[in-house]
Design a protein around this motif. Structure first.
Motif, PDB file in Angstrom:
ATOM      1  N   GLU A  42       0.814  -1.213   0.000  1.00 19.19           N
ATOM      2  CA  GLU A  42       0.000   0.000   0.000  1.00 19.19           C
ATOM      3  C   GLU A  42       0.849   1.264   0.000  1.00 19.19           C
ATOM      4  N   ALA A  43       2.146   1.122  -0.231  1.00 17.12           N
ATOM      5  CA  ALA A  43       3.054   2.273  -0.279  1.00 17.12           C
ATOM      6  C   ALA A  43       4.191   1.970  -1.241  1.00 17.12           C
ATOM      7  N   MET A  44       4.830   3.040  -1.707  1.00 14.78           N
ATOM      8  CA  MET A  44       5.985   2.885  -2.587  1.00 14.78           C
ATOM      9  C   MET A  44       7.031   3.920  -2.169  1.00 14.78           C
ATOM     10  N   THR A  45       8.275   3.499  -2.138  1.00 15.56           N
ATOM     11  CA  THR A  45       9.372   4.396  -1.791  1.00 15.56           C
ATOM     12  C   THR A  45      10.193   4.661  -3.041  1.00 15.56           C
ATOM     13  N   ILE A  46      10.413   5.926  -3.310  1.00 14.77           N
ATOM     14  CA  ILE A  46      11.253   6.323  -4.428  1.00 14.77           C
ATOM     15  C   ILE A  46      12.447   7.090  -3.883  1.00 14.77           C
ATOM     16  N   ARG A  47      13.495   7.210  -4.675  1.00 18.70           N
ATOM     17  CA  ARG A  47      14.693   7.936  -4.274  1.00 18.70           C
ATOM     18  C   ARG A  47      14.770   9.239  -5.060  1.00 18.70           C
ATOM     19  N   LEU A  48      15.228  10.294  -4.381  1.00 17.77           N
ATOM     20  CA  LEU A  48      15.343  11.630  -4.977  1.00 17.77           C
ATOM     21  C   LEU A  48      16.751  12.171  -4.769  1.00 17.77           C
ATOM     22  N   LYS A  49      17.138  13.120  -5.602  1.00 16.30           N
ATOM     23  CA  LYS A  49      18.484  13.685  -5.522  1.00 16.30           C
ATOM     24  C   LYS A  49      18.647  14.749  -4.449  1.00 16.30           C
ATOM     25  N   SER A  50      17.570  15.465  -4.111  1.00 14.92           N
ATOM     26  CA  SER A  50      17.717  16.549  -3.143  1.00 14.92           C
ATOM     27  C   SER A  50      16.446  16.719  -2.308  1.00 14.92           C
ATOM     28  N   ALA A  51      16.602  17.432  -1.217  1.00 15.53           N
ATOM     29  CA  ALA A  51      15.453  17.739  -0.370  1.00 15.53           C
ATOM     30  C   ALA A  51      14.495  18.681  -1.103  1.00 15.53           C
ATOM     31  N   ASP A  52      15.034  19.538  -1.969  1.00 16.83           N
ATOM     32  CA  ASP A  52      14.186  20.422  -2.777  1.00 16.83           C
ATOM     33  C   ASP A  52      13.284  19.621  -3.702  1.00 16.83           C
ATOM     34  N   ASP A  53      13.834  18.559  -4.296  1.00 14.64           N
ATOM     35  CA  ASP A  53      13.023  17.691  -5.158  1.00 14.64           C
ATOM     36  C   ASP A  53      11.895  17.047  -4.364  1.00 14.64           C
ATOM     37  N   ARG A  54      12.198  16.666  -3.122  1.00 13.75           N
ATOM     38  CA  ARG A  54      11.163  16.071  -2.264  1.00 13.75           C
ATOM     39  C   ARG A  54      10.050  17.088  -2.008  1.00 13.75           C
ATOM     40  N   GLY A  55      10.420  18.318  -1.738  1.00 11.24           N
ATOM     41  CA  GLY A  55       9.432  19.372  -1.525  1.00 11.24           C
ATOM     42  C   GLY A  55       8.586  19.625  -2.760  1.00 11.24           C
ATOM     43  N   LYS A  56       9.230  19.656  -3.924  1.00  8.35           N
ATOM     44  CA  LYS A  56       8.496  19.848  -5.174  1.00  8.35           C
ATOM     45  C   LYS A  56       7.498  18.720  -5.398  1.00  8.35           C
ATOM     46  N   LEU A  57       7.944  17.491  -5.141  1.00 10.75           N
ATOM     47  CA  LEU A  57       7.075  16.332  -5.343  1.00 10.75           C
ATOM     48  C   LEU A  57       5.898  16.358  -4.369  1.00 10.75           C
ATOM     49  N   LEU A  58       6.149  16.731  -3.122  1.00  5.76           N
ATOM     50  CA  LEU A  58       5.064  16.846  -2.139  1.00  5.76           C
ATOM     51  C   LEU A  58       4.035  17.873  -2.577  1.00  5.76           C
ATOM     52  N   ALA A  59       4.501  19.003  -3.070  1.00  7.28           N
ATOM     53  CA  ALA A  59       3.587  20.059  -3.526  1.00  7.28           C
ATOM     54  C   ALA A  59       2.771  19.587  -4.720  1.00  7.28           C
ATOM     55  N   LYS A  60       3.410  18.914  -5.672  1.00  7.99           N
ATOM     56  CA  LYS A  60       2.702  18.418  -6.860  1.00  7.99           C
ATOM     57  C   LYS A  60       1.678  17.352  -6.476  1.00  7.99           C
ATOM     58  N   LEU A  61       2.030  16.469  -5.535  1.00 11.50           N
ATOM     59  CA  LEU A  61       1.088  15.429  -5.091  1.00 11.50           C
ATOM     60  C   LEU A  61      -0.107  16.041  -4.370  1.00 11.50           C
ATOM     61  N   ALA A  62       0.124  17.136  -3.645  1.00 13.81           N
ATOM     62  CA  ALA A  62      -0.994  17.805  -2.965  1.00 13.81           C
ATOM     63  C   ALA A  62      -1.941  18.442  -3.973  1.00 13.81           C
ATOM     64  N   GLU A  63      -1.390  18.995  -5.053  1.00 14.79           N
ATOM     65  CA  GLU A  63      -2.196  19.622  -6.087  1.00 14.79           C
ATOM     66  C   GLU A  63      -2.951  18.593  -6.924  1.00 14.79           C
ATOM     67  N   THR A  64      -2.229  17.564  -7.354  1.00 14.80           N
ATOM     68  CA  THR A  64      -2.795  16.566  -8.265  1.00 14.80           C
ATOM     69  C   THR A  64      -2.422  15.178  -7.760  1.00 14.80           C
ATOM     70  N   PRO A  65      -3.303  14.544  -6.985  1.00 16.32           N
ATOM     71  CA  PRO A  65      -2.982  13.216  -6.436  1.00 16.32           C
ATOM     72  C   PRO A  65      -2.825  12.168  -7.540  1.00 16.32           C
TER      73      PRO A  65
END
Length: 69
Positions: A44-67
């Protein structure tokens, strides 16, 4: 540069990796990710790897906008 950061998010159902790839290509093309080779269908979950903490923030914002569908 390596993928030092991880991000785990809820995702149900089959074909998690192809679904995430389509979503990321459409909504977050500027975020580079490293995906796992496979994810069990029952998971029920998936873990992905990112290059930076900024990328994580961008992804969180995009997921909040468009699940993920």
């Amino acid at each position: 540069m390596t993928f030092r950061y991880s991000f785990t998010f809820p995702i149900n159902g089959p074909n998690k990796i192809p679904r995430f790839k389509r979503w990321a290509a459409e909504h977050a093309p500027d975020v580079e990710v490293s995906l796992p080779p496979q994810v069990p269908v029952k998971s029920e979950a998936m873990t992905i790897r990112l290059k930076s903490a900024d990328d994580r923030g961008k992804l969180l914002a995009k997921l909040a906008e468009t699940p993920l569908a």
